[in-house]
Design a protein around this motif. Structure first.
Motif: not given
Length: 255
Positions: A182-183, A30, A119-120, A178-180, A186, A123, A175-176
């Protein structure tokens, strides 16, 4: 849950080690993917990963030894048990410090690099807690709740007793997160903002989950576990840094 997943001749593949390896690999992939859009030299990504993982493991083990100091004095052979016994916060702190030193030596922007990696980290933690579930370590307190899980072949958790699935709680949470992250990453944010959110959210989540942990071997300070105390300190320190940076930015904008 079963830690010994596969036997190939004299070699045994353990779930805990496999999940740690998969977590590091996924996290690295990632980071490499996200670094391409930022035009960061891949050699720096590899070096930062290696040094951060290495010193993260060392710091995680050292912090575990600190929490177990009284037991180690009684039985020094505990120092030879290198395959188990790590404190996640030690790994986070050690990895960040290693990254800071590397960035300073290579004249890299530390906060930008940290934003790229955090973020990684979340993860990898998600995979790591799956490993804890397979091994039975970091288990929860005894419960009669329908969410409870029962271990039968664990060397760490009490077998045949229904326990809160704290490993699953933290894995899903990681995991949640991680996605947050990443969002959020951006969108253009000040350097260090994503890293700050990681430290704040992880500290809050870990503080709450610790109330359901049942492995008292992890150590305590007063009413709180060692990890809860560290969570409070990290949360407060991060808040202080954010407030300080906000005050400075306001002063600059008004001059």
């Amino acid at each position: 849950m079963k830690n010994e997943l596969l036997q190939i001749g004299p070699v045994t593949i353990y779930g805990y080690g496999l999940m740690i390896a998969l977590g590091i690999l996924a996290a690295y992939m990632v980071v490499v993917h996200r670094a391409k859009s930022r035009r960061i030299d891949p050699s720096h990504i590899s070096s930062l990963t290696i040094w951060s993982v290495l010193f993260g493991f060392i710091a995680a083990k050292l912090l575990y030894w600190i929490t177990q100091w009284n037991n180690i004095i009684e039985d020094p052979r505990l120092l030879l048990e290198l395959s188990g016994g790590f404190v996640v916060y030690g790994g986070i702190i050690g990895g960040i410090l290693a990254g800071y030193v590397y960035c300073k030596k290579k004249n890299l922007n530390f906060l930008q690099s940290l934003d790229l990696f955090v973020p990684s980290i979340a993860l990898a933690q998600g995979f790591g807690r799956i490993g804890c579930l397979l091994a039975g370590c970091c288990y929860g307190e005894e419960t009669n709740h329908w969410l409870g899980i029962t271990f039968h072949e664990s060397h760490y958790a009490p077998n045949g007793v229904k326990l809160m699935p704290t490993q699953i709680f933290e894995s899903v949470f990681s995991f949640a997160l991680f996605f947050l992250l990443l969002y959020i990453a951006k969108r253009k944010k000040p350097d260090g903002f994503v890293a700050s959110l990681y430290l704040l959210f992880y500290s809050l989540g870990r503080f709450v989950i610790e109330f359901y942990r049942g492995d008292i071997i992890r150590g305590s300070v007063g009413l709180f576990s060692t990890s809860q105390l560290i969570a409070v300190l990290v949360f407060l320190a991060t808040c202080a840094i954010l407030i300080s940076r906000w005050i400075k930015s306001n002063r600059v904008s008004h001059t």
